[in-house]
Design a protein around this motif. Structure first.
Motif, PDB file in Angstrom:
ATOM      1  N   LYS A 237       0.462  -3.180  -0.997  1.00 31.12           N
ATOM      2  CA  LYS A 237       0.619  -2.163   0.144  1.00 31.12           C
ATOM      3  C   LYS A 237      -0.607  -2.448   0.912  1.00 31.12           C
ATOM      4  O   LYS A 237      -0.715  -2.476   2.246  1.00 31.12           O
ATOM      5  CB  LYS A 237       0.790  -0.736  -0.313  1.00 31.12           C
ATOM      6  CG  LYS A 237       1.123   0.076   1.015  1.00 31.12           C
ATOM      7  CD  LYS A 237       1.666   1.537   0.548  1.00 31.12           C
ATOM      8  CE  LYS A 237       2.022   2.401   1.900  1.00 31.12           C
ATOM      9  NZ  LYS A 237       3.413   1.718   2.280  1.00 31.12           N
TER      10      LYS A 237
ATOM     11  N   ALA B   5      -1.347   6.000  -1.470  1.00 35.53           N
ATOM     12  CA  ALA B   5      -0.354   4.962  -0.535  1.00 35.53           C
ATOM     13  C   ALA B   5      -0.218   5.608   0.847  1.00 35.53           C
ATOM     14  O   ALA B   5      -0.260   5.041   1.723  1.00 35.53           O
ATOM     15  CB  ALA B   5       1.055   4.964  -1.250  1.00 35.53           C
TER      16      ALA B   5
ATOM     17  N   ALA C 230      -1.162   3.558   4.097  1.00 36.23           N
ATOM     18  CA  ALA C 230      -0.188   3.679   5.193  1.00 36.23           C
ATOM     19  C   ALA C 230      -0.708   3.917   6.673  1.00 36.23           C
ATOM     20  O   ALA C 230      -0.369   3.766   7.658  1.00 36.23           O
ATOM     21  CB  ALA C 230       0.970   4.598   4.885  1.00 36.23           C
TER      22      ALA C 230
END
Length: 444
Positions: free
Chosen positions: A279, A321, A325
């Motif tokens: 990610k 995460a 993000a």
């Protein structure tokens, strides 16, 4: 202004901000975002450790200090935007199986955590971890996460009072009109609603609102002054620091416990890091992950230190995460999280006022999140489906992650062989299965 520019220059060089195309402001905001998503662990982990007999104030201190230290090292040493804290699942295994079912004192359990950390460090340095990970089939890896999720949810449901023991059916529905159960049910629904709407820090907000309502209705103690909210002196780990019983853990002959701590940590951490680094765009074109050895070394050393501080195994948190993000790409995000953990020590008295039934819904919700892998398990092939099923079902029904491992590994090796697919069973799988069989006989 010049001093601020120089400071940003130092941070840019240390964390390679320009190379990662990010800024100090973005990384700090990302750190705040991750912390909000992860802060619930400060409330949940001490309550779980308290069930193992660990003094709650010391559990609060050890939880926050190990989270701050390991996250700081992850940021500075590995330059990862990843936060670390005592792992969900591993803390439940520590409290409810090792200390609960087996009846070991928490100091002995900490000794087992210490050995698992040493073992994991050896695996990391020697690169044996790749061989172990490669030997365990993907189906079983996914089943392990699902089984742990069910186990955590089961513990949470008991904590809410929604399920209780029953002499005829073993468990049954609890009394939902009980004040604590009703509030816990409210917390579950309220938090689930926030999560459904994508609210950051939903679990933390759910715990706070449930606790405030509990205090308002007089079900749990409310703070009576500033001293009940802000620490006049930082909480300490005096009752747990260096209290691990290494000799007791060694004398117990706890192969299965050490193995379970190590394997769960190995797969949980590896899976989390793979997902987070992907990610954060830290995976190179050849599939190599930047600084992976440093991240795993940090994790192993963090586990060793956690046993000294007096808490269960630390691991990388998927809640990172949220910060990624928000733009987090470097270790400055993790350093920000670590600093916020340290600041939160000032509010330790308030954390201590949070009742267990207010944190229990978070276990149910974390368990639900861990169920996402079940859709990826291949049940069509019976030689794959049965071992996965046994891995999942035996964890909550026997209140033991270790038993889930044992039945999953053993059944995989045997069913694959009986099904004419012996070549799919690696030597490592056979060795682990035989070890589990011996352990089951010794325990019976």
């Amino acid at each position: 202004m010049q001093a601020q520019t120089e400071e940003h220059g130092v941070l840019s060089r240390l964390f390679k901000l320009r190379e990662k195309n990010t800024t100090v402001r973005t990384e700090v905001i990302a750190g705040f975002t991750t912390f909000i998503a992860l802060a619930y662990i400060m409330f949940v982990n001490p309550n779980i450790l308290a069930d193992a007999g660990i003094p709650k104030e010391a559990a609060i201190a050890s939880t926050i200090w190990i989270a701050a230290l390991s996250t700081m090292v992850m940021g500075v040493f590995a330059n990862y935007p990843v936060a670390m804290a005592p792992g969900m699942g591993l803390n439940a295994f520590f409290a409810y199986y090792v200390c609960g079912v087996l009846g070991l004192h928490w100091t002995v359990a900490l000794g087992a955590v210490f050995f698992s950390g040493i073992f994991f460090l050896i695996l990391t340095i020697s690169h044996i971890r790749q061989a172990i990970i490669g030997a365990v089939p993907t189906n079983l890896r996914r089943a392990i996460g699902v089984g742990i999720g069910l186990f955590i949810a089961f513990v949470g449901l008991k904590g809410t009072g929604l399920i209780i023991s029953d002499p005829a059916t073993f468990i049954t529905l609890g009394h939902v009109t009980q004040p604590t159960t009703a509030l816990a049910l409210f917390g579950l629904v309220f938090t689930a609603g926030l999560m459904a709407r994508g609210v950051q820090g939903a679990i933390l907000l759910g715990i706070i609102v449930t606790t405030i309502l509990s205090m308002a209705f007089g079900i749990s103690a409310a703070p009576h002054g500033v001293a009940d909210i802000i620490s006049t002196s930082l909480p300490h780990m005096g009752e747990t620091f260096a209290k691990l019983d290494i000799a007791g853990a060694w004398d117990y002959g706890i192969f299965s416990i050490i193995f379970t701590f190590t394997v769960v940590e190995l797969f949980d951490n590896m899976g989390t890091l793979i997902g987070l680094t992907s990610k954060a765009k830290m995976v190179k074109s050849n599939g190599e992950i930047e600084n992976l050895d440093r991240a795993l070394t940090t994790d192993a050393c963090g586990t060793i230190i956690s046993s000294v501080f007096g808490t269960s195994t630390v691991t990388s948190y998927i809640e990172s995460a949220a910060g990624i993000a928000a733009g987090g790409k470097t270790g400055l995000t993790a350093v920000t999280v670590a600093i916020l953990f340290i600041v939160s020590l000032l509010f330790a008295p308030l954390i201590g006022l949070v009742p267990g039934f207010a944190t229990a819904p978070s276990l149910v919700l974390v368990g639900a999140l861990m169920m996402s892998e079940v859709g990826k398990i291949e049940f069509q092939d019976f030689t794959d489906g049965l071992p996965a099923f046994l891995t999942i079902i035996m964890m909550p029904l026997t209140s033991s992650i270790a038993n889930g491992f044992a039945f999953g590994f053993i059944s995989y090796s045997i069913v694959k062989t009986l099904g004419g697919k012996a070549r799919e069973v690696s030597l490592i799988m056979w060795l682990v299965s035989i070890a589990f069989i011996i352990n089951l006989f010794l325990r019976s």
